[in-house]
Design an enzyme around this catalytic site. Sequence first.
Site, PDB file in Angstrom:
ATOM      1  N   SER A 173       0.916  -1.233  -0.082  1.00 38.16           N
ATOM      2  CA  SER A 173       0.073   0.202  -0.361  1.00 38.16           C
ATOM      3  C   SER A 173       0.816   1.333  -0.036  1.00 38.16           C
ATOM      4  O   SER A 173       1.857   1.441  -0.897  1.00 38.16           O
ATOM      5  CB  SER A 173      -0.816  -0.098   1.144  1.00 38.16           C
ATOM      6  OG  SER A 173      -1.891   0.890   1.250  1.00 38.16           O
ATOM      7  N   ASP A 194      -8.870  -6.248  -4.547  1.00 36.82           N
ATOM      8  CA  ASP A 194      -8.421  -5.179  -4.064  1.00 36.82           C
ATOM      9  C   ASP A 194      -9.070  -3.966  -4.859  1.00 36.82           C
ATOM     10  O   ASP A 194      -8.656  -3.970  -6.059  1.00 36.82           O
ATOM     11  CB  ASP A 194      -6.819  -5.097  -3.913  1.00 36.82           C
ATOM     12  CG  ASP A 194      -6.575  -3.813  -3.171  1.00 36.82           C
ATOM     13  OD1 ASP A 194      -7.321  -2.898  -2.977  1.00 36.82           O
ATOM     14  OD2 ASP A 194      -5.330  -3.702  -2.836  1.00 36.82           O
ATOM     15  N   HIS A 196      -8.350  -5.131  -0.087  1.00 34.43           N
ATOM     16  CA  HIS A 196      -7.063  -4.462   0.074  1.00 34.43           C
ATOM     17  C   HIS A 196      -6.270  -5.092   1.150  1.00 34.43           C
ATOM     18  O   HIS A 196      -5.077  -5.105   1.254  1.00 34.43           O
ATOM     19  CB  HIS A 196      -7.103  -3.066   0.268  1.00 34.43           C
ATOM     20  CG  HIS A 196      -5.887  -2.152   0.360  1.00 34.43           C
ATOM     21  ND1 HIS A 196      -4.642  -2.484  -0.538  1.00 34.43           N
ATOM     22  CD2 HIS A 196      -5.367  -1.282   1.434  1.00 34.43           C
ATOM     23  CE1 HIS A 196      -3.791  -1.520  -0.281  1.00 34.43           C
ATOM     24  NE2 HIS A 196      -3.968  -0.924   0.775  1.00 34.43           N
TER      25      HIS A 196
END
EC number: 2.3.1.46
Lengths: 198, 380
Positions: free
Chosen positions: B156, B322, B355
Amino acid sequence: MTLRADLQIIQNWIQPGSRVLDLGCGEGELLHYLQDNRQVRGYGLEIDPDNINACIGKGVNVIEKDLDQDLDNFEDHSFDTVVMTQALQAVHYPDRILEDMLRIGREAILTFPNFGHWRCRLYLGTKGRMPVSEFMPYTWYNTPNIHFCTFKDFEKLCHERSVRILDRLVVDQTHRSSMLSAMWPNLLGEVAIYRVTR
Amino acid sequence: MSRFPADSVGLVSPQRHISTEPLALACGRSLPQYELVYETYGQLNASRSNAVLICHALSGHHHAAGYHSEDDRKPGWWDACIGPGKAIDTNRFFVVSLNNLGGCHGSTGPSSIDPETGKSYGGRFPMIVVEDWVNSQARLADHLGVQCWAAVVGGSLGGMQALQWAIHYPDRLRHCVAIATASKLSAQNIAFNEVARQAIITDPDFHGGDYAAFGVIPKRGLGLARMVGHITYLSDDAMGQKFGRELRSERLNYDISSVEFQVESYLRYQGQEFSERFDANTYLLMTKALDYYDPARAHGDDLAKALAPVTARSLVISFSTDWRFAPARSRELANALLAARKDVSYLEIDAAQGHDAFLLPIPRYIQALSSYMNRIEVDA
């Protein structure tokens, strides 16, 4: 390290230090060999998770990619050689893949099984059913091989699309070539290895 | 006899790096002095070639693996991947994990004391962006005697830092592992961040970021921000499986203020719990850093051009469900690395968790990361 027989033949056609893209690279044997022995920078495209993991474990660049999706992410003329072994008969659009291979690379090397081999002809001719053999073990409804062709079919496609055949090696299942298969390739050859360009 | 699992790094304690050399920031201001809190796992080898940097995401921190005390119930946030014999094997690697500047877990951030005023920075803390983090991490590397990382790894927002390392300090890392990330946020992604920020900023307890001076914290705003964020970290399927339309009580109350569905209750709990342990100013800063990152911007939006200096080999991993950092964003990155003729591998892991998947022990993901890390050469 010993290389699969067909890959052994292919590696002779690849220039040291060149850029190679391998479509359906399996466990990355060819690229691994070329990286270590021919200073080749290569990338493999693969969809099977176990194969992808094997490539990573070998230090081979591998991109998760379905060959039936377009190859637009590869720029024109960005590779010297684009290789595809034993996958032409399994893709949705073999003609588009061939075009893409020659858009991306200067040369393309392809191998595929010959559906015009006498055993296939005999099987279909006498039994009236789709050939099943040790070499092509699938039945018609579960086969990944959806676009079988003969050498003649492939060469006709090349001719229609102005693709030049630079080399053709016709071999048996163990990738040996013989005088007879050289004389009557479409009848006696089981696997062909083509090197083509535009 | 330790009660920790055999594949845990066990008891760990945070360390501090104090820098008195000013750090010039992308925003034009500078931090005259700062502290970074970090942890290390494993041993640095004699040639100092086995160091791996872990970069944390939005709400992460330095405590990535192991336990802080014998009674610690939960290990560090990436304990699934860091430890002896794990994907990032501490028998081979010397792993460094820090809390980034602007954070709220011990490194200099908005709640730290501003040496000029003697009060906490609050709303006056300078904007810190990905580039600044990487510069401060490079100084930490200097301090640790690490000239070149074996790998810089992040998911991320952490993936953006790994990427920035590869671009800005090409000769200081051999491998870049960028997981569930993007080279820039999409408009939708920035929009979610803006909703989160507005929730905080419009909380009456925010006081322009100087809430500490008023003895309050903007809990409602921060909780709301987390609720929005949390929704985007999960997939529709994951939420459906976890909660469905399950009710809290037997029958409906037909009442606005009642919490009817389990998912509402869960989100409220997540929001409240987060608002008690995280700093609102840090949350604002981290979301802004996400929004700002875009290395291609200075290169006419040509990411391949921005990646020209990269010499590290890269591993890019995305997860199928995601939608906050969608596979398409990771593919853009992988394609740009390809176009820039860099060594890159790209994996798209089939995972239902959205995610959040990048933090979870998904077998194929862990196996691939493990294969990649094990391949990295380190001297004995």
